[in-house]
Design a protein around this motif. Structure first.
Motif, PDB file in Angstrom:
ATOM      1  N   UNK A   9      -0.261  17.480   8.379  1.00  0.00           N
ATOM      2  CA  UNK A   9      -0.852  16.552   7.406  1.00  0.00           C
ATOM      3  C   UNK A   9      -0.546  15.125   7.828  1.00  0.00           C
ATOM      4  N   UNK A  10      -1.527  14.247   7.652  1.00  0.00           N
ATOM      5  CA  UNK A  10      -1.281  12.838   7.961  1.00  0.00           C
ATOM      6  C   UNK A  10      -1.274  11.984   6.705  1.00  0.00           C
ATOM      7  N   UNK A  11      -1.163  12.637   5.556  1.00  0.00           N
ATOM      8  CA  UNK A  11      -1.066  11.880   4.306  1.00  0.00           C
ATOM      9  C   UNK A  11      -2.235  10.929   4.115  1.00  0.00           C
ATOM     10  N   UNK A  12      -3.447  11.455   4.290  1.00  0.00           N
ATOM     11  CA  UNK A  12      -4.622  10.569   4.246  1.00  0.00           C
ATOM     12  C   UNK A  12      -4.938  10.092   2.836  1.00  0.00           C
ATOM     13  N   UNK A  13      -4.295  10.691   1.849  1.00  0.00           N
ATOM     14  CA  UNK A  13      -4.469  10.201   0.485  1.00  0.00           C
ATOM     15  C   UNK A  13      -5.702  10.724  -0.231  1.00  0.00           C
ATOM     16  N   UNK A  14      -6.449  11.592   0.418  1.00  0.00           N
ATOM     17  CA  UNK A  14      -7.664  12.123  -0.207  1.00  0.00           C
ATOM     18  C   UNK A  14      -7.908  13.480   0.440  1.00  0.00           C
ATOM     19  N   UNK A  15      -7.189  14.474  -0.050  1.00  0.00           N
ATOM     20  CA  UNK A  15      -7.090  15.733   0.690  1.00  0.00           C
ATOM     21  C   UNK A  15      -8.414  16.501   0.765  1.00  0.00           C
ATOM     22  N   UNK A  16      -8.718  16.905   1.980  1.00  0.00           N
ATOM     23  CA  UNK A  16      -9.976  17.593   2.288  1.00  0.00           C
ATOM     24  C   UNK A  16      -9.810  19.106   2.373  1.00  0.00           C
ATOM     25  N   UNK A  17      -8.589  19.578   2.239  1.00  0.00           N
ATOM     26  CA  UNK A  17      -8.335  20.991   2.544  1.00  0.00           C
ATOM     27  C   UNK A  17      -9.226  21.934   1.737  1.00  0.00           C
ATOM     28  N   UNK A  18      -9.640  21.473   0.557  1.00  0.00           N
ATOM     29  CA  UNK A  18     -10.503  22.298  -0.292  1.00  0.00           C
ATOM     30  C   UNK A  18     -11.867  22.567   0.315  1.00  0.00           C
ATOM     31  N   UNK A  19     -12.324  21.687   1.199  1.00  0.00           N
ATOM     32  CA  UNK A  19     -13.629  21.940   1.824  1.00  0.00           C
ATOM     33  C   UNK A  19     -13.499  22.406   3.267  1.00  0.00           C
ATOM     34  N   UNK A  20     -12.302  22.384   3.797  1.00  0.00           N
ATOM     35  CA  UNK A  20     -12.164  22.788   5.208  1.00  0.00           C
ATOM     36  C   UNK A  20     -11.346  24.076   5.336  1.00  0.00           C
ATOM     37  N   UNK A  21     -11.348  24.853   4.280  1.00  0.00           N
ATOM     38  CA  UNK A  21     -10.723  26.168   4.360  1.00  0.00           C
ATOM     39  C   UNK A  21      -9.213  26.117   4.514  1.00  0.00           C
ATOM     40  N   UNK A  22      -8.596  25.061   4.053  1.00  0.00           N
ATOM     41  CA  UNK A  22      -7.130  25.000   4.101  1.00  0.00           C
ATOM     42  C   UNK A  22      -6.577  24.609   5.461  1.00  0.00           C
ATOM     43  N   UNK A  23      -7.424  24.055   6.324  1.00  0.00           N
ATOM     44  CA  UNK A  23      -6.960  23.598   7.646  1.00  0.00           C
ATOM     45  C   UNK A  23      -7.357  22.132   7.780  1.00  0.00           C
ATOM     46  N   UNK A  24      -6.404  21.298   8.140  1.00  0.00           N
ATOM     47  CA  UNK A  24      -6.653  19.856   8.086  1.00  0.00           C
ATOM     48  C   UNK A  24      -7.256  19.311   9.382  1.00  0.00           C
ATOM     49  N   UNK A  25      -8.484  18.775   9.311  1.00  0.00           N
ATOM     50  CA  UNK A  25      -9.083  18.201  10.524  1.00  0.00           C
ATOM     51  C   UNK A  25      -8.505  16.823  10.857  1.00  0.00           C
ATOM     52  N   UNK A  26      -7.887  16.182   9.889  1.00  0.00           N
ATOM     53  CA  UNK A  26      -7.345  14.839  10.138  1.00  0.00           C
ATOM     54  C   UNK A  26      -6.082  14.960  10.986  1.00  0.00           C
ATOM     55  N   UNK A  27      -5.234  15.898  10.618  1.00  0.00           N
ATOM     56  CA  UNK A  27      -3.978  16.046  11.349  1.00  0.00           C
ATOM     57  C   UNK A  27      -4.120  16.945  12.568  1.00  0.00           C
ATOM     58  N   UNK A  28      -5.078  17.878  12.542  1.00  0.00           N
ATOM     59  CA  UNK A  28      -5.069  18.914  13.570  1.00  0.00           C
ATOM     60  C   UNK A  28      -6.205  18.839  14.577  1.00  0.00           C
ATOM     61  N   UNK A  29      -7.226  18.049  14.298  1.00  0.00           N
ATOM     62  CA  UNK A  29      -8.271  17.831  15.317  1.00  0.00           C
ATOM     63  C   UNK A  29      -7.865  16.570  16.066  1.00  0.00           C
ATOM     64  N   UNK A  30      -7.876  16.648  17.391  1.00  0.00           N
ATOM     65  CA  UNK A  30      -7.409  15.519  18.194  1.00  0.00           C
ATOM     66  C   UNK A  30      -8.212  14.248  17.947  1.00  0.00           C
TER      67      UNK A  30
END
Ligand code: SF4
Ligand code: SF4
Lengths: 221, 290
Positions: A132-153
């Motif tokens: 998690x990068x603490x983006x302040x507006x969590x997307x996990x609900x639409x990305x299946x519980x996997x964070x593209x902000x922290x985990x996609x390069x």
């Protein structure tokens, strides 16, 4: 948890070299879990430093303490009886803990003994990975519980780049492609249609883009 | 006829990619471009391709326009936030640049400035939407523009190692078209037979598809691509063909020309990428009969 890694001993010695009496303070929370700055690491570093300084002909006195939480002013108060007898503080907490000490004891220099790395989880013994990068507006609900902000390069929010190959990211074979993980998971959940909607450009203002952040809860004030 | 009109009318377009220098000596760039003038429809200027710091695509494209050559620039979000992206696009427009390709930049860890920080404010989809927004006379903050730009904007289709990856890539292109992409530029094609079916599937998305033809320069380069980019489908037979040729360089030109000529009846155009051999581009076009 917040993960950290101890700094190399030589760097720590360089930082604290002007001082003879040190207070070495660990933290019982995240840095204990990731084995970087808990009670055990405080004891290990204390002996390692004393031996290393002794080899170079110097005696350094180190008092050891480990607080329940170094990022909490309430626990920082436990340092009060000790602070006057030392020249400087060496903290093995994350950057938040180090700064709490600096805020409370204005006249004492405080040094970080660890490099604070990221918010992550333990993948297996000895391996921690960013989550998690603490983006302040969590997307996990639409990305299946996997964070593209922290985990996609490339922090992509609308599907993979062209570099994803056999489930791995183009930056290296040790890095999972976050979008492959997201896609596989959405499919397993039967939620592929989530992928159809383009996400609007991210509002980075909720994150660090808006400057240093604060949470104010008037109900608790 | 300009690129936009040619793409619209279904005419075959020829694009040549030209790298800008790492420095300010533009003599080679301009010289190579002059040699191609009248022979290509536009010169594509990538922006720090392969993660190497170079003179900006915007400046390179402005130089092309000065030479009377139509230009296309690459746009991506690794190094610029939405303000810089918009500002540069407005700048590009007033300097005469009318064509864009929204690409996926190299990951910052793969770039030659290892200590740099990535921006990654907007991804490809968001950049396409941003361009659409500018073309409607508004910036991303909703402010009205004084003078509205109009671009012809493309997107890319990466090389895919297998059917599953290809399906996912096609799906991404479909979404990019929905977000505003008007044409597709593919990754380099080395295996004509394999590529035809992929190209046809891409073409069924309803926008012009322009395959890339990469000019190989040596056996070593061919082998590197074959090993490191499984999606390239670069065959052992092709590597052997270069190795056995009496004049390997000439053979490389011939291979590129054959692919170009073969694509002529199939795709809506081609983009030739020379990666430093820009001075050989006229020879490739000669051999291909273009
Ligand atoms: S979307 Fe934002 S808050 Fe949610 S896990 Fe990712 S970085 Fe953290
Ligand atoms: S390969 Fe996957 S994780 Fe890596 S940058 Fe591309 S989409 Fe992101």
């Amino acid at each position: 948890m917040i993960t950290a890694e101890r700094k190399p001993i030589q760097e720590i010695m360089n930082l604290v070299s002007p001082y003879k009496n040190l207070l070495l303070v660990g933290c019982n929370e995240c840095v204990t879990v990731c084995s970087a700055g808990g009670r055990k690491e405080v004891a290990l570093l204390s002996s390692a430093l004393q031996v290393a300084f002794m080899k170079s002909g110097r005696i350094v006195h180190i008092q050891e303490m480990t607080l329940e939480r170094q990022c909490d002013p309430e626990y920082i108060e436990q340092l009060v009886p000790h602070i006057d007898s030392v020249d400087a503080v060496l903290s093995l907490a994350c950057g938040c803990g180090v700064q709490e000490i600096a805020r409370r004891f204005k006249e004492k220099m405080v040094f970080p003994g660890v490099n604070t790395k990221f918010m992550g989880a333990s993948e297996r013994p000895g391996v921690w990975a960013e989550r998690c990068q603490g983006c302040g507006d969590c997307l996990l609900g639409v990305t299946g519980g996997i964070c593209p902000i922290a985990r996609c390069s490339k922090r992509l929010q609308n599907g993979p780049c062209g570099g994803s190959s056999k489930g791995k990211c183009e930056i290296g074979p040790d890095v999972d492609c976050a979008w492959q993980l997201i896609w596989d998971r959405l499919k397993a959940l039967g939620l592929q249609e989530r992928y159809e909607t383009l996400l609007p450009a991210k509002n980075w203002r909720n994150g660090r883009g808006g400057g240093p952040r604060k949470i104010v809860r008037e109900d608790l004030m | 006829m300009n690129l936009k009109k040619k793409l619209k009318s279904g005419e075959f377009v020829v694009l040549a990619e030209m790298e800008t220098p790492r420095g300010v000596d533009i003599s080679e760039l301009v010289g190579n471009a002059q040699r191609l003038k009248g022979r290509v429809d536009a010169v594509v200027v990538p922006d720090m391709d392969c993660g190497a710091m170079r003179l900006s695509a915007l400046a390179g494209a402005a130089l092309m326009q000065q030479q009377g050559i139509e230009s296309v620039i690459h746009v991506y979000g690794r190094d610029r936030n939405q303000m810089a992206l918009q500002s540069d696009l407005l700048g590009a427009y007033v300097l005469g640049v009318r064509n864009l390709v929204v690409v996926s930049g190299e990951g910052i860890s793969q770039c030659d400035h290892r200590k740099a920080k990535a921006v990654d404010d907007l991804d490809e989809m968001s950049i396409l939407q941003m361009i659409r927004c500018l073309q409607q006379g508004l910036d991303l903050a909703g402010f009205e523009l004084k003078g509205t730009p109009a671009f012809t904007t493309g997107c890319t289709l990466p090389a895919c190692a297998d059917e599953k990856a290809f399906e996912a890539a096609i799906e991404q292109v479909r979404r990019k078209i929905a977000a505003g992409a008007e044409y597709v530029v593919t990754a380099p094609i080395f295996n004509f037979e394999h590529s035809i079916s992929c190209l046809k599937r891409a073409m069924s998305l309803g926008v012009p598809v322009i395959p890339t033809v990469l000019l190989l320069k040596s056996v070593g380069m061919a082998r590197y691509i074959a090993v490191n980019e499984p999606g390239s489908m670069l065959s052992e037979a092709l590597i052997a063909r270069i190795r056995k040729a009496p004049d390997r360089e000439e053979e490389c030109l011939r291979i590129a020309a054959e692919i170009v000529a073969g694509l002529k009846g199939v795709a809506q155009g081609i983009k030739i990428q020379a990666l430093g051999w820009e001075h050989r581009l006229p020879a490739v076009l000669d051999l291909a009969g273009i």
